[in-house]
Write a protein that holds these residues in place. Structure first.
Motif, PDB file in Angstrom:
ATOM      1  N   GLN A 182       0.825  -1.212   0.000  1.00 24.00           N
ATOM      2  CA  GLN A 182       0.000   0.000   0.000  1.00 24.00           C
ATOM      3  C   GLN A 182       0.859   1.261   0.000  1.00 24.00           C
ATOM      4  OE1 GLN A 182      -2.783   0.251   3.248  1.00 24.00           O
ATOM      5  NE2 GLN A 182      -3.479   2.301   2.682  1.00 24.00           N
ATOM      6  N   HIS A 183       1.825   1.337   0.919  1.00 27.44           N
ATOM      7  CA  HIS A 183       2.626   2.554   1.012  1.00 27.44           C
ATOM      8  C   HIS A 183       3.532   2.718  -0.196  1.00 27.44           C
ATOM      9  CE1 HIS A 183       1.597   2.219   5.415  1.00 27.44           C
ATOM     10  NE2 HIS A 183       1.300   3.465   5.151  1.00 27.44           N
ATOM     11  N   ALA A 184       4.027   1.620  -0.740  1.00 23.54           N
ATOM     12  CA  ALA A 184       4.893   1.714  -1.916  1.00 23.54           C
ATOM     13  C   ALA A 184       4.115   2.203  -3.136  1.00 23.54           C
ATOM     14  CB  ALA A 184       5.545   0.359  -2.198  1.00 23.54           C
ATOM     15  N   GLU A 185       2.957   1.608  -3.376  1.00 28.60           N
ATOM     16  CA  GLU A 185       2.171   2.009  -4.538  1.00 28.60           C
ATOM     17  C   GLU A 185       1.643   3.429  -4.387  1.00 28.60           C
ATOM     18  OE1 GLU A 185       0.638  -2.261  -6.321  1.00 28.60           O
ATOM     19  OE2 GLU A 185      -0.749  -1.101  -5.063  1.00 28.60           O
ATOM     20  N   ALA A 186       1.409   3.872  -3.161  1.00 29.99           N
ATOM     21  CA  ALA A 186       0.878   5.220  -2.936  1.00 29.99           C
ATOM     22  C   ALA A 186       1.840   6.304  -3.395  1.00 29.99           C
ATOM     23  CB  ALA A 186       0.541   5.408  -1.462  1.00 29.99           C
ATOM     24  N   ILE A 187       3.136   6.002  -3.420  1.00 26.78           N
ATOM     25  CA  ILE A 187       4.095   7.015  -3.869  1.00 26.78           C
ATOM     26  C   ILE A 187       4.539   6.796  -5.314  1.00 26.78           C
ATOM     27  CG2 ILE A 187       4.917   7.415  -1.520  1.00 26.78           C
ATOM     28  CD1 ILE A 187       7.442   5.853  -2.217  1.00 26.78           C
ATOM     29  N   GLY A 188       3.936   5.805  -5.991  1.00 24.46           N
ATOM     30  CA  GLY A 188       4.210   5.621  -7.409  1.00 24.46           C
ATOM     31  C   GLY A 188       5.124   4.478  -7.776  1.00 24.46           C
ATOM     32  N   VAL A 189       5.348   3.559  -6.852  1.00 23.01           N
ATOM     33  CA  VAL A 189       6.204   2.404  -7.110  1.00 23.01           C
ATOM     34  C   VAL A 189       5.391   1.294  -7.770  1.00 23.01           C
ATOM     35  CG1 VAL A 189       7.598   0.586  -6.026  1.00 23.01           C
ATOM     36  CG2 VAL A 189       7.712   2.934  -5.168  1.00 23.01           C
ATOM     37  N   ARG A 190       5.979   0.679  -8.788  1.00 29.36           N
ATOM     38  CA  ARG A 190       5.398  -0.551  -9.342  1.00 29.36           C
ATOM     39  C   ARG A 190       5.885  -1.697  -8.458  1.00 29.36           C
ATOM     40  NH1 ARG A 190       3.769  -4.903 -10.445  1.00 29.36           N
ATOM     41  NH2 ARG A 190       3.042  -5.680 -12.458  1.00 29.36           N
ATOM     42  N   PHE A 191       4.948  -2.329  -7.750  1.00 23.99           N
ATOM     43  CA  PHE A 191       5.292  -3.230  -6.656  1.00 23.99           C
ATOM     44  C   PHE A 191       5.299  -4.688  -7.094  1.00 23.99           C
ATOM     45  CE2 PHE A 191       4.368  -5.548  -2.684  1.00 23.99           C
ATOM     46  CZ  PHE A 191       5.328  -4.991  -1.844  1.00 23.99           C
ATOM     47  N   ILE A 192       6.308  -5.442  -6.640  1.00 24.67           N
ATOM     48  CA  ILE A 192       6.384  -6.887  -6.826  1.00 24.67           C
ATOM     49  C   ILE A 192       6.339  -7.531  -5.441  1.00 24.67           C
ATOM     50  CG2 ILE A 192       7.793  -8.830  -7.626  1.00 24.67           C
ATOM     51  CD1 ILE A 192       9.040  -6.949  -9.686  1.00 24.67           C
TER      52      ILE A 192
END
Length: 307
Positions: A182-192
């Protein structure tokens, strides 16, 4: 006399304890501060476990936990330049004073004034996570549009690296557990999500030609999984695992001086290095704050509000 949280000998959480200690006397090149906020980092429990040498300043047990803090200067030792009594400051406790305490001493060359407009809570997160993010991205020196993989993106350092990289117009892919998404995607990271996907396969699908740079915060087997995904092994920068050199990569070159602290503060004021603070604990709850970081269950940055 003030309260502190620390440890009476090397070991696990069982050696931790609250105790009272007199205000430390600042030595040469040190400032005594009233601690407002202390940052919590994995390095804290590694020091308690006796796994990291040279950062205790030769101080006797019991020792105070914590490496970074923000607060107000109460007194100066000899040979302190650029800091005055009453200044709001943030920095590193590199001479063994610890920061989970009502008062402590910081190394003056590794301490900076908090600029107007920056809160003590944010400032307390910058000595470790903020300056590390600046250092790894400076070391990579990637142009806008380049791709970077942040291996272990969910913690305080990982999210700081990701946010700063996005501010530099880099394309950021990050790995982490489900709780960190959640926190990673909230700042624009494409998450794996490494608990649900094959990291190497998912990363190759996203960036078939290989990454321009990799920042590793996980180490061990995880580092060895992602290192081959770099176009150039020299652009694999590890923050915790020195064995990265065996893979052709490099260990981060840390700069913990006042200049880098001031630079991190300016980036924070500009919104390019805004920490993701997910928990604020009182000093009385310091055991829970450190346990969360030690167990790897936290996303973002954890701080202890002392004053």
């Amino acid at each position: 006399m003030g309260q502190a949280w620390g440890f009476g000998r090397y070991g696990g959480p069982e050696v931790q304890e609250f105790f009272d200690r007199p205000d430390p006397v600042p030595g040469r090149g040190e400032v005594l501060i009233q601690v407002d906020v202390a940052g919590v980092n994995p390095l804290d429990h590694l020091l308690r476990s006796g796994l990291v040498d040279g950062l205790d300043g030769g101080r006797p047990f019991p020792r105070v936990l914590g490496m970074e803090a923000a607060g107000t200067v109460l007194a100066r030792g000899e040979d302190v330049n650029g800091l005055e009594v009453g200044d709001a400051v943030f920095g590193f406790a590199l001479t063994g004073g610890g920061t989970y305490a009502e008062t402590t001493v910081l190394s003056a060359p590794n301490t900076a004034r908090i600029p107007e407009g920056l809160s003590a809570t944010v400032a307390a997160t910058l000595p470790v996570a903020g300056t590390t993010a600046v250092d790894v991205l400076d070391q990579l020196s990637l142009p806008a549009g380049a791709t970077v993989l942040v291996n272990g993106v969910g913690g305080g350092v990982g999210l700081a690296v990701a946010r700063l990289a996005i501010g530099r117009e880099l394309r950021v892919i990050g790995t982490g557990s489900t709780a960190k998404r959640q926190h990673a995607e909230a700042i624009g990271v494409r998450f794996i999500d490494y608990t649900a996907e094959d990291v190497a396969a998912a990363a190759r699908e996203l960036v078939p030609d290989g990454f321009d740079g990799i920042v590793d915060l996980a180490g061990g087997t995880s580092l060895r999984t992602v290192a081959p995904l770099a176009q150039d092994p020299r652009n694999v920068i590890a923050v915790g695992d020195v064995s990265v050199s065996d893979l052709g990569g490099r260990f981060v070159e840390r700069r913990v001086d006042r200049e880098n602290l001031e630079r991190s503060a300016r980036l924070a004021l500009d919104g390019l290095l805004a920490p993701v603070i997910t928990a604020v604990h009182p000093l009385s709850d310091a055991p829970a704050a450190l346990a969360t970081v030690e167990n790897g269950h936290t996303s973002g940055k954890v701080v202890i509000k002392v004053a």
